[in-house]
Design an enzyme around this catalytic site. Sequence first.
Site, short mmCIF file in Angstrom:
data_model
loop_
_atom_site.label_atom_id
_atom_site.label_comp_id
_atom_site.label_asym_id
_atom_site.label_seq_id
_atom_site.Cartn_x
_atom_site.Cartn_y
_atom_site.Cartn_z
N CYS A 285 12.70 80.35 7.60
CA CYS A 285 13.39 79.47 8.55
C CYS A 285 14.88 79.79 8.53
O CYS A 285 15.50 79.85 7.46
CB CYS A 285 13.16 78.00 8.18
SG CYS A 285 14.14 76.87 9.19
N CYS B 262 16.75 76.34 7.16
CA CYS B 262 16.60 75.82 5.80
C CYS B 262 16.11 76.89 4.83
O CYS B 262 15.98 76.63 3.64
CB CYS B 262 15.67 74.61 5.77
SG CYS B 262 13.92 75.05 5.90
N CYS C 64 12.29 70.37 7.57
CA CYS C 64 13.48 71.22 7.64
C CYS C 64 14.74 70.42 7.28
O CYS C 64 15.54 70.85 6.45
CB CYS C 64 13.60 71.80 9.05
SG CYS C 64 14.72 73.20 9.20
N GLY D 24 -16.81 64.71 11.16
CA GLY D 24 -16.87 65.78 12.16
C GLY D 24 -17.73 65.46 13.37
O GLY D 24 -17.71 66.19 14.35
N CYS E 27 11.87 75.94 11.44
CA CYS E 27 10.70 75.13 11.09
C CYS E 27 10.26 74.32 12.30
O CYS E 27 11.08 73.70 12.97
CB CYS E 27 11.05 74.13 9.99
SG CYS E 27 11.29 74.85 8.37
#
Lengths: 261, 310
Positions: free
Chosen positions: B242, B245, B273, B33, B267
Amino acid sequence: MTAMERIAMTDQPLLRVDGLTKRYGPRIGCLDVSFDLYPGEVLGIVGESGSGKSTLLSCLAGHLQPDLGRVAYDGRDVLAMSETERRRLGRTDWAYVHQNPRDGLRMGVSAGGNVGERLMAIGARHYGEIRDKAQDWLARVEIAADRIDDRPSAFSGGMQQRLQIARNLVTAPRLVFMDEPTGGLDVSVQARLLDLLRGLVRDLGLSVIIVTHDLAVVRLLAHRLMVMKSGRVVEQGLTDQVLDDPQHAYSQLLVSSVLQV
Amino acid sequence: MTAPAIAYNFAYLDEQTKRMIRRAILKGIAVPGYQVPFASREMPMPYGWGTGGVQVTAACLVPEDRLKVIDQGADDTTNAVSIRRFFQRTAGVAVTEATADATVIQTRHRIPETPLTEGQILVYQVPIPEPLRFLEPRETETRKMHELEEYGLMHVKLYEDIARHGQIATAYAYPVRVEGRYVMDPSPIPKFDNPKLTANPAIQLFGAGREQRIYALPPYAEVVSLDFEDHPFQATKAAHDCDLCGAKVSYLDEVITDDAGGRMFVCSDTDFCAGRRARGLIGRLGGDQKSSKTFANSFQGIWPGTEGAP
Ligand SMILES: Nc1ncnc2c1ncn2[C@@H]1O[C@H](COP(=O)(O)OP(=O)(O)OP(=O)(O)O)[C@@H](O)[C@H]1O
Ligand SMILES: [Mg+2]
């Protein structure tokens, strides 16, 4: 209880300053300054422009590193502390009110956020509680509740200064440094702010070191007074004594010039 | 892949530059970080196109790698295609669109839906690495704040959000705390993706070209999204499945399909997808086997993400 009674009750000074000296190259900032500040006491610092008032205050608050001398807060050696410790003290026990509120506020953050920042800095993580506290403090400095989400840029100078004070006092500090807190304001606004400050200082039992040009401010707020000239303290004592019966020639000049106004 | 036609150094950057960047990456992994400064090089593309990510990828690639590049989850947007081509030309590495097959994935604005695995490297393109910048413009001060762990300001930002919008409205680049130490900007991924940052088996690297910073999450690093007790962090997505899909759990893009209020949700992760549809999983409108972005693109001029650079 008067301030003097309170002082008499405690034997330990909150702040002990001993031989504090700060030079800017060959130029003197402040020279060999010593004093004690007791809990609940308000110390005024007066002196002409360039006499070292701000330098002294910055050294005390840890914003400037002095060349010589000692500062003990509540028995702890401030100058020997790590920066982390000193900055923590600066967020909890201490507060610093700048002359220009822009230096002490976050102008891009709402009034509520400005007041809440110190709470969040010491770990407050409950939005509702932070907001309630901010609301409470805005009321205490006479800022209307419906201004809580406004930015300070939409406030008048006097309101900004009151907001800066609220932001500083919300974490219940013990020691407050103020550098000309009424400096840039109109006379009528100054008077109201002074009134407010006096009430807060009394209610919260704050210890205060306040730098000012204005002897009226000193008379109203300060228990004790320190007169500075060319970086040195030329006279210190109880406010009324110094103002009514100044010993040093420079203090006499200072007092008489004000009385002539 | 055929060998690069022009005599570039492998992956464009010279070896010395790559060493310098690898040192920054290693330091970043050692201090999760923490923003490590590095000497960003001129790249043959503008800053907004992810030069930080490209340099990190260049420093990581080996000839055996299989590279995937996505922009807003899609492999077939301009930005993704041009970066992928860049590395095909300069490094000759194999490329793939399948998340599971890739060894290195460079991304802008998304973390793939398919869980990453050990040994994979995810490289993020970062526009503004400093999470404190929004409220504290002074670089000297923000460095000090990181050093001393003075992170109250991050909550001021969230406070402002709630005060203004009634809830934490930050939807992208939602700030996180890494390993209980550094506060980090996860790049402009949707906050939906934040939970994927933590305990991730892959190595996650973040490159900011213009700002010359690299930071990193080693595998399985603990990453916590900042919040308030009474306004806890929530990874949100559109409340739909979605349309292609039928996935219920993936991040969706909303696509306007006509000027009479018609719209669909697809998606944002095109590989995810397509993979589902290849396995016969079909949504409300999903007979078509094109990628979700290509499908969306067929509605003329309505998909802003295809233009690549921000
Ligand atoms: N950053 C600096 N660099 C060099 N000299 C400085 C600096 N700050 C202050 N000084 C000098 O130190 C002396 C004390 O200045 P200081 O600002 O402390 O005075 P002051 O009493 O607060 O004045 P004022 O009433 O005008 O605010 C002056 O001679 C000033 O010129
Ligand atoms: Mg001054």
